[in-house]
Every structure is written in structure tokens, then in C-alpha cells.
Design a protein around this motif. Sequence first.
Motif, mmCIF file in Angstrom:
data_model
loop_
_atom_site.group_PDB
_atom_site.id
_atom_site.type_symbol
_atom_site.label_atom_id
_atom_site.label_comp_id
_atom_site.label_asym_id
_atom_site.label_seq_id
_atom_site.Cartn_x
_atom_site.Cartn_y
_atom_site.Cartn_z
ATOM 1 N N UNK A 167 -18.323 46.783 58.710
ATOM 2 C CA UNK A 167 -17.178 46.376 57.894
ATOM 3 C C UNK A 167 -15.931 46.169 58.753
ATOM 4 N N UNK A 168 -15.737 47.043 59.717
ATOM 5 C CA UNK A 168 -14.584 46.894 60.616
ATOM 6 C C UNK A 168 -14.684 45.620 61.441
ATOM 7 N N UNK A 169 -15.888 45.353 61.951
ATOM 8 C CA UNK A 169 -16.082 44.130 62.740
ATOM 9 C C UNK A 169 -15.852 42.889 61.878
ATOM 10 N N UNK A 170 -16.398 42.932 60.630
ATOM 11 C CA UNK A 170 -16.204 41.803 59.712
ATOM 12 C C UNK A 170 -14.724 41.603 59.404
ATOM 13 N N UNK A 171 -14.007 42.702 59.176
ATOM 14 C CA UNK A 171 -12.582 42.580 58.846
ATOM 15 C C UNK A 171 -11.800 42.027 60.028
ATOM 16 N N UNK A 172 -12.141 42.468 61.243
ATOM 17 C CA UNK A 172 -11.423 41.978 62.421
ATOM 18 C C UNK A 172 -11.706 40.499 62.653
ATOM 19 N N UNK A 173 -12.948 40.083 62.447
ATOM 20 C CA UNK A 173 -13.314 38.693 62.714
ATOM 21 C C UNK A 173 -12.785 37.744 61.646
ATOM 22 N N UNK A 174 -12.903 38.137 60.366
ATOM 23 C CA UNK A 174 -12.551 37.222 59.275
ATOM 24 C C UNK A 174 -11.212 37.557 58.617
ATOM 25 N N UNK A 175 -10.838 38.826 58.603
ATOM 26 C CA UNK A 175 -9.618 39.269 57.927
ATOM 27 C C UNK A 175 -9.574 38.689 56.510
ATOM 28 N N UNK A 176 -10.538 39.044 55.652
ATOM 29 C CA UNK A 176 -10.633 38.408 54.322
ATOM 30 C C UNK A 176 -9.490 38.792 53.403
ATOM 31 N N UNK A 208 -7.551 32.503 52.777
ATOM 32 C CA UNK A 208 -8.310 32.772 54.001
ATOM 33 C C UNK A 208 -8.274 31.561 54.919
ATOM 34 N N UNK A 209 -8.124 31.830 56.223
ATOM 35 C CA UNK A 209 -8.078 30.766 57.218
ATOM 36 C C UNK A 209 -9.440 30.487 57.824
ATOM 37 N N UNK A 210 -10.343 31.473 57.760
ATOM 38 C CA UNK A 210 -11.667 31.274 58.328
ATOM 39 C C UNK A 210 -12.639 30.836 57.235
ATOM 40 N N UNK A 211 -13.897 30.681 57.604
ATOM 41 C CA UNK A 211 -14.889 30.105 56.696
ATOM 42 C C UNK A 211 -15.305 31.097 55.611
ATOM 43 N N UNK A 212 -14.422 31.265 54.629
ATOM 44 C CA UNK A 212 -14.721 32.088 53.460
ATOM 45 C C UNK A 212 -14.494 31.219 52.225
ATOM 46 N N UNK A 213 -15.552 30.980 51.470
ATOM 47 C CA UNK A 213 -15.507 30.097 50.309
ATOM 48 C C UNK A 213 -15.804 30.906 49.053
ATOM 49 N N UNK A 214 -15.010 30.678 48.005
ATOM 50 C CA UNK A 214 -15.254 31.282 46.695
ATOM 51 C C UNK A 214 -15.879 30.224 45.787
#
Length: 281
Positions: free
Chosen positions: A93-102, A144-150
Motif C-alpha cells: 500500500x505504501x509503494x502504491x501510494x508513493x507511485x500513484x498518490x491516488x 489523479x495525474x497518473x493512470x487511474x480511471x474511474x
Amino acid sequence: MTDRVYPTAKPNPPPAAMNGGGSGVNGTTLNGNGPAKTQTGQLYNPNRPRPVYRPQQNRRSSRSCSGRKCCCLTFIYTLIAILSLLLLAAIAACVFYVLYHPKHPTFSVSSIRFSRFNLTSSDPSGFAHLHSRLDFTLTAKNPNKKKITFVYDPMSVELSGAGVNAGNATLPAFAHVAGNTTILRATVISDPTRDLDSDSVKQLRSDLTKKGGFPVSAELNTMVEVQMGKVKTKKIGIRVTCNGIKGFQPKNAKSKTPTPGTTKDAKCKVDLRIKIWKFTF
């Protein structure tokens, strides 16, 4: 003839002395020349250490102790495995948050216009009916600036004016890519056959006379799926509640120009509903 002389028989040994040298009582020597012998022929040594008695352990108790030990070890290993999984999940979860910052999506009411909002006269049964038509515009943003789609399912919309249901509508399904802003429009029409009791009619008539406008609220419900590249989550429930909207009754019911409401103080709250869990943003 001469007589033959035979040697005399050997004399018998003297009896054993009680306190002197020679053989002692019961065949033991009392002259101090070595350890005495018992009748059984074993050597008697008073300085020899005596054997220590050690009770034998109960086999049942040893088995029960080993069973308890196994249970304790199993519990410890299971606990270690669970803690390890939780630690790995936290690291992921920490790695995901650092990479994507959702970030969660945001919603706001852009505009609302009233083409019709009036009450009919009460019928003989004491009930009244609301006739309303509202044009509702909602702005949805994906910050979100990275590849996160709703990905949203069709969204149900319910508007309430002055505490009375003003109508329902449905917004179509859509995909909300990262950094995108989507404008959603719906026309909400009330059900003219819905009966309003006397208390609701009284409150509604009182709110319609206010100069600052009557309160309007909107509630939207749908299911959303989050996509991150090839990774997709399960659909979760989402509810958007918007308050702080003010509406105005059209002066002329036959006018073709809708009367705009006020949305400058409107605020929308997003609730994610995952089974029994609820997260509010």
C-alpha cells in the motif's frame, strides 16, 4: 611281626574367636585384613554410595505436554504468518501510494434551473401534488495525474426541494480518466400523481415564500470500478450528496425561460460504501 604306626588324624580347627584374630562369626574375618564377606558371598563395603531412586515419568503427562507444545507452536507460526501478510500488504500500500498518490473523485453542482415548481390545489381527500421540472448540471473531476480511471455505472439522481421529493432521473454510465473533467446533465421531472400530506404542503408553501430561495438537495447513487493500467478493482458503491443549493419558484409557469437557482454555496460529499464499511471524503 612289627606293629605299624598310623599317623594320627588332624586336629579340628579351634572354634572362631569372638573378639580375636582368625575367622569371625558367620564366616567373616574380624582381623581387619580386607572387607568382610556375607553369607551370600558378596563383599560388603560400608563406604559404597547407595543408589538414588528416580521416579519414572508418566507417559500420559509427557504426551499431553507435547500436544500442548504443538498447539503453542502452531499458534505462534500462524500469528507470524498473519503479521507477515499484514506487513507485506502495508508495504504494498505504501509503494502504491508513493507511485500513484491516488485521490478520490470530486463533484460539484454547476447550475440548476427551474422551469416549473408549483403546487396544485388540494383535492377533496386533503392531499396536494407537486409539479416540477428542473435542469440539473453536475461537474465530476478526476484529480489523479497518473493512470487511474474511474468507471461509473448508470447514476441515479434524486432532487428534493423544501424537504419534498422534486423528481428522479438517471445519468448514463461513463469512464473518468485521470485528469479529466466530465459535465453531467439531467432533467428531473416530478411525479404528478404523488400525494403530499398536509404537513409537507404547509412546509413547502412556507419555504416557497422565502426571498433567499428554498433549499434544494441532490443525492446521486452508483457503482464505480477503479482501473490502474491492467489492474481492476471490484465495483464499490458510491453516494454523492450535495447541499447548499437554493431554488426560486418561476413567476410565470408558462415562461420558456427557466429561473436559475443559486449554487455558489453548494457542497458535495462523497461516501464510499463497501459492504458494512463506510468511508467519507
